[in-house]
Structures are given as C-alpha cells and as structure tokens.
Design an enzyme around this catalytic site. Structure first.
Site, mmCIF file in Angstrom:
data_model
loop_
_atom_site.group_PDB
_atom_site.id
_atom_site.type_symbol
_atom_site.label_atom_id
_atom_site.label_comp_id
_atom_site.label_asym_id
_atom_site.label_seq_id
_atom_site.Cartn_x
_atom_site.Cartn_y
_atom_site.Cartn_z
ATOM 1 N N ASP A 1 10.136 18.277 14.662
ATOM 2 C CA ASP A 1 9.850 18.313 13.227
ATOM 3 C C ASP A 1 8.604 17.454 12.971
ATOM 4 O O ASP A 1 8.686 16.308 12.530
ATOM 5 C CB ASP A 1 11.044 17.802 12.423
ATOM 6 N N HIS B 1 12.966 4.045 11.961
ATOM 7 C CA HIS B 1 12.829 5.067 10.912
ATOM 8 C C HIS B 1 14.150 5.362 10.227
ATOM 9 O O HIS B 1 14.214 6.132 9.280
ATOM 10 C CB HIS B 1 12.231 6.342 11.485
ATOM 11 N N LYS C 1 21.979 17.288 0.279
ATOM 12 C CA LYS C 1 21.850 17.394 1.732
ATOM 13 C C LYS C 1 21.452 18.816 2.111
ATOM 14 O O LYS C 1 21.928 19.774 1.536
ATOM 15 C CB LYS C 1 23.192 17.120 2.411
ATOM 16 N N ALA D 1 18.814 4.599 10.663
ATOM 17 C CA ALA D 1 19.884 3.899 11.363
ATOM 18 C C ALA D 1 19.930 4.385 12.803
ATOM 19 O O ALA D 1 20.218 3.629 13.723
ATOM 20 C CB ALA D 1 21.216 4.168 10.672
ATOM 21 N N GLY D 2 19.635 5.656 12.979
ATOM 22 C CA GLY D 2 19.733 6.278 14.297
ATOM 23 C C GLY D 2 21.150 6.765 14.532
ATOM 24 O O GLY D 2 22.121 6.134 14.093
ATOM 25 N N ASN E 1 20.080 16.737 8.353
ATOM 26 C CA ASN E 1 19.608 15.349 8.288
ATOM 27 C C ASN E 1 18.594 15.147 7.164
ATOM 28 O O ASN E 1 18.247 14.029 6.839
ATOM 29 C CB ASN E 1 18.988 14.958 9.626
ATOM 30 N N HIS E 2 18.083 16.237 6.609
ATOM 31 C CA HIS E 2 17.092 16.130 5.529
ATOM 32 C C HIS E 2 17.799 16.016 4.183
ATOM 33 O O HIS E 2 18.852 16.602 3.995
ATOM 34 C CB HIS E 2 16.145 17.324 5.579
HETATM 35 P P1 5GP Z 1 15.793 11.848 11.459
HETATM 36 O O1 5GP Z 1 14.401 11.879 10.991
HETATM 37 O O2 5GP Z 1 15.896 11.206 12.825
HETATM 38 O O3 5GP Z 1 16.500 13.148 11.386
HETATM 39 O O4 5GP Z 1 16.595 10.927 10.436
HETATM 40 C C1 5GP Z 1 16.123 9.689 10.033
HETATM 41 C C2 5GP Z 1 17.239 8.809 9.547
HETATM 42 O O5 5GP Z 1 17.683 9.217 8.269
HETATM 43 C C3 5GP Z 1 18.508 8.820 10.373
HETATM 44 O O6 5GP Z 1 18.402 7.975 11.499
HETATM 45 C C4 5GP Z 1 19.547 8.333 9.394
HETATM 46 O O7 5GP Z 1 19.730 6.936 9.492
HETATM 47 C C5 5GP Z 1 18.953 8.664 8.032
HETATM 48 N N1 5GP Z 1 19.753 9.634 7.255
HETATM 49 C C6 5GP Z 1 20.299 10.804 7.676
HETATM 50 N N2 5GP Z 1 20.923 11.425 6.659
HETATM 51 C C7 5GP Z 1 20.762 10.637 5.565
HETATM 52 C C8 5GP Z 1 21.156 10.763 4.175
HETATM 53 O O8 5GP Z 1 21.785 11.718 3.743
HETATM 54 N N3 5GP Z 1 20.766 9.757 3.339
HETATM 55 C C9 5GP Z 1 20.044 8.670 3.760
HETATM 56 N N4 5GP Z 1 19.712 7.746 2.871
HETATM 57 N N5 5GP Z 1 19.680 8.537 5.054
HETATM 58 C C10 5GP Z 1 20.019 9.506 5.941
HETATM 59 MN MN MN Z 2 13.078 16.054 10.310
HETATM 60 MN MN MN Z 3 12.982 12.574 9.890
#
Ligand code: 5GP
Ligand code: MN
Ligand code: MN
Length: 475
Positions: free
Chosen positions: A94, A398, A474, A400-401, A201-202
């Site tokens: 991404d 970036h 979400k 919590a992971g 995750n977005h």
């Molecule tokens: P990534 O870019 O790796 O997909 O996600 C980045 C970070 O976003 C993840 O490590 C997680 O901590 C955080 N994250 C994932 N879903 C949510 C969400 O619904 N709300 C918030 N505030 N953070 C999220």
């Molecule tokens: Mn992404």
């Molecule tokens: Mn991301």
C-alpha cells in the site's frame, strides 16, 4: 530468544554485523516488547542488513511485526553511490499509506448530542470496504493529472482548499512521478477507487483529545484536551497494490541479473541506478501522488459530511504523513551529508526542528507524527526530534503494530460482539464487514501506549497528545 542482542541502552537492541550483514540490525524496544516481537522480525531485519549499499544500520521500530521481506516497522537507507538498491517489498504494497488529521474546532460536549447523526453522515458519504468505489471516474487524461499532481490535482478538481497543501508532505505533490511506468492494469484498478478508504485496517475516525503531554508543542499543533479531531488512514488503493505486485516480480528476476545475493526471495530489489530501479521509483512516486490525492478527496467528502450536521464548520489540516515510502533525503553519515534513499515501511517520517522541508508552522518544534492505535484504544500525536536523525534517519513507529494475524483474530472475536462492546464504551463503529471488524479487534494489536512510550524514550519522536476514539468508520 533475545540472547543474540546486545543492549545498547534502555531502548536500543543491536545485532552486530556477522556473515553477509554490512551493517548492524537495530531494534527499538524494551525487554517486554522485544520478547513479544515475532521471531521473524529479527530474521527479517538481519536480512535487510545484507542488502547492497545499506548505510548505518537496518532498523525496526517498536511496533515492528512480520511483513513481506522487510518487517512492517522497518527503516533502511541506501547510498546510490555504493551500489545501493531500492526494494518494492521495502516500501510495502500500500504505497504511501498514511494518516491525515483534521481539526474540527468542536469540543466533545458539542459533538456528544450529534454523535449518531455524524456517524451516519460520514458512513453515507465516505465509501469504505474491499473494492469500494467512488463517484469519480478517471479517464486517461485525469489519471495522468492525478498521478503527477497528487493532492494538488485533487484541489484543481475542486476537492479542498489551497491552504491544505502546506500541511501535506511534499506540499501535496510528489516530484519525479513517471506515470508511463504505471501499467494499464494498475490504472484500470484505480479508475473508480478515488476517494475511497479501502479495507479493514483503514479508517476514518472521529477522536477526542484525551491527554496532553507537551503543552507548548500541543499549542503549536492547536490541540487542547476535549478538542474533536478527525483522522483518515488510507493509501493508494488498487493502484499501489498493483505496482507493488508487478515490480516485486520484475525485481525477483532482476536480482539474479544484477548478481544480488538475496537471503530471502521476498527481499527482491534492483540497484537504484539500474533501469528497473528507476522505473520503480517513477511508478512508486506516481502511487504516492495517488495516495495524497485519495486522502485529499476523502477530506473533501468528510467536510461535506460534517457540514450536514454542523453547518458552517471549517475543518483545517493538522498534517498528512505517509508511512510506506522510499524517499531521497539528505542525512549525515560519519560527519558527511549524503543523499540517501530511505525506505520506511510501516514507519513514519519524523523530521525534527529546523528541517528545511517542514511547513513554517512546525519549523521550530518538528513535524506532527500521526500514530493510530486501534478502533477501541488510544491513538497518538507525536512530534519529530533532532536526535531521531541519528537514531533512525528521522523515523518513528506508525501504529501499535499487530500482535496476531488476521486469521487468529477472527478465531478469537466476533465483529458484532465487538461493535456492541465498543458501543457500551461510547465508541460508534460503522463498517460494511463484520469479519473485517473482528480482524481489527483492539486486542489483535500491541499496546499502543507501550509502543509510543518506547518511541518517546528512544528519542525517535516526542509524545504530544493522546486521542481516544469516538466514531470509527472501518473499511
Ligand atoms: P497499517 O498501516 O500497518 O495497516 O496500520 C497502522 C496502524 O493503525 C496499526 O498498526 C494499528 O495500530 C492502527 N489501527 C488499525 N486500525 C485502527 C483503527 O480502527 N483506529 C485507529 N485509531 N488505529 C488503527
Ligand atoms: Mn494501508
Ligand atoms: Mn497504513
């Protein structure tokens, strides 16, 4: 087994170069985070240290977890004059995924009676979910404009305000994009996906400022306890994913041709000075523009949605930062300024005070570093530091992971139950996919506060504010 590490200081663990490693591998963590970290992260970060032209060290941020080739939460810089490489797996699928945070000027008490209405308006207006489609259809000409112009192009199309641009990395437009290296398939996948969040995750999250750690910087960032902000996390959708997939394949074949010994096939890469390396950089920068345009359009949609509930309100940008990129930057190596290609995969750029690329408003304090937690826990705003430059090429965590895989998470939780539990805590979740919600269960992520504390103590970035979720749309 953490025995292979030498502890350099409270938060810094090092594997000294051995075998094919050119530089040390360094992980920022405390003993507990290190213990809990996927064994794969050690292996992957050690492998990254063997790649040609790598300088200083291969780094893993405190939120690091297993990824494709490079760990997510990995940082590595390569010198083009020392045979340095660029790797599609070192950027991530991404491309330019990132976070943008908007001020609303609202206080939580003003929002409280209108929470449901706002959640409805946002969910109606911002397309979310796998394969979600937007209202904008790109033709050949507008596709080209988008790939070269980024958020600036979006602005020209009527999405947003001029002053948004100064609060975006690269002022909203990544230079050096070469759309002719973006394949027809990548374009086709993006035709109807502009202004959409994408999957799991977005998110688009309405948050309240719950705690301030650094009042002076918080003032510069215009953040006060009780303020309502909105954060948007998404990237370059189908286009970025397609570019990543295609170049990984080409790079896997090229590695043999360029006689690069790969300890892991997934580390496929090409010399920065090779035709393939340059093609990837050109296409990747076009994908960066796609992500910047996407977040700009979503910002516009967000403004429209919020205005239906709070007419006349103005949403201004705090900042927009990407966490999946490879960027040409100047860094000090052994007392000398060098131009390096810094890969940050699931790592946020975190320029400190005085950096020439920062907007005037942040020159004195350093840039905002925007960090997600999960839909049920805190998120954070940090601030770049001077020492981060030496510690990890001005980079920080970036998020919590992930603490467990998506499959594991769906075995442990049910989306519907989670939504109800969070509702009881006053957090409204809206999502087209209950499976997606289960995959994103708060406990499927590490403890964001522990991760951010390490980033702060390691000097990667300084804590400024803690945010709590109020509404989460979400993907
Ligand atoms: P990534 O870019 O790796 O997909 O996600 C980045 C970070 O976003 C993840 O490590 C997680 O901590 C955080 N994250 C994932 N879903 C949510 C969400 O619904 N709300 C918030 N505030 N953070 C999220
Ligand atoms: Mn992404
Ligand atoms: Mn991301």
């Amino acid at each position: 087994d953490t025995g292979q590490f030498i502890q350099r200081d409270e938060t810094c663990w090092e594997i000294e170069p051995k075998g094919a490693m050119h530089v040390p591998a360094i992980i920022y963590a405390d003993a507990q985070l290190l213990q809990e970290m996927d064994q794969k992260v050690y292996e992957q970060i050690t492998n990254v240290a063997t790649l040609p032209g790598i300088v200083q060290a291969a780094y893993a941020m405190p939120d690091a977890h297993w990824g494709y080739g490079f760990p997510i939460g990995g940082v590595a810089a390569f010198d083009p004059d020392q045979g340095g490489i660029v790797s599609a797996g070192g950027v991530g699928f991404d491309i330019s995924c990132g976070v943008r945070t908007l001020h609303t000027g609202l206080n939580i008490d003003q929002l409280q009676p209108h929470k449901q209405a706002l959640a409805d308006a946002l969910y109606r207006t911002v397309p979310a979910g796998v394969g979600s489609r937007g209202k904008i259809h790109l033709n050949h000409k507008t596709m080209h404009g988008m790939l070269t112009g980024g958020a600036r192009w979006a602005l020209d199309q009527g999405f947003g305000e001029q002053r948004d641009l100064e609060r975006i990395e690269e002022h909203g437009c990544m230079a050096g994009a070469e759309p002719h290296y973006v394949s027809p398939r990548a374009r086709e996948r993006q035709q109807d996906e502009m202004g959409t969040l994408g999957s799991g995750n977005h998110y688009l999250e309405v948050q309240r400022v719950a705690e301030i750690f650094d009042p002076a910087v918080a003032k510069t960032f215009s953040l006060r306890v009780g303020d309502v902000v909105i954060s948007i996390h998404c990237g370059s959708r189908g286009l970025g994913h397609q570019i990543g997939t295609e170049f990984l394949k080409d790079m896997a074949m090229a590695a043999a041709q360029y006689q690069i010994a790969l300890p892991d096939r997934e580390l496929a890469c090409a010399p920065l000075n090779s035709p393939l390396g340059k093609q990837y950089l050109g296409a990747m920068r076009a994908a960066i523009n796609c992500a910047l345009a996407n977040r700009q359009i979503i910002t516009h949609l967000t403004r429209q949605a919020v205005a239906t509930v709070f007419p006349g309100i103005h949403l201004g940008l705090l900042y927009d930062v990407s966490h999946n990129t490879c960027k040409l930057e100047r860094h000090m190596i052994d007392g000398q300024k060098k131009s390096l290609f810094v890969h940050r995969k699931g790592a946020t750029r975190a320029f400190g005070p005085g950096h020439p690329d920062l907007p005037a408003a942040f020159k004195e304090v350093g840039q905002p570093v925007l960090i997600g937690g999960s839909m049920g826990t805190s998120s954070y705003v940090l601030c770049g530091t001077k020492e981060s430059e030496q510690r990890a090429f001005s980079s920080a965590c970036h998020g919590a992971g992930r603490a467990m895989s998506r499959t594991q998470a769906t075995k442990q939780w049910q989306g519907r139950t989670l939504v109800d539990q969070l509702a009881a805590k006053g957090i409204i979740i809206r999502s087209p996919s209950m499976r997606g919600v289960a995959e994103e269960a708060p406990l499927a992520y590490k403890d964001v506060s522990a991760v951010v504390d390490i980033a702060d103590r390691a000097g990667l970035a300084r804590k400024v504010a803690r945010l709590e979720p109020v509404i989460c749309i979400k993907g």
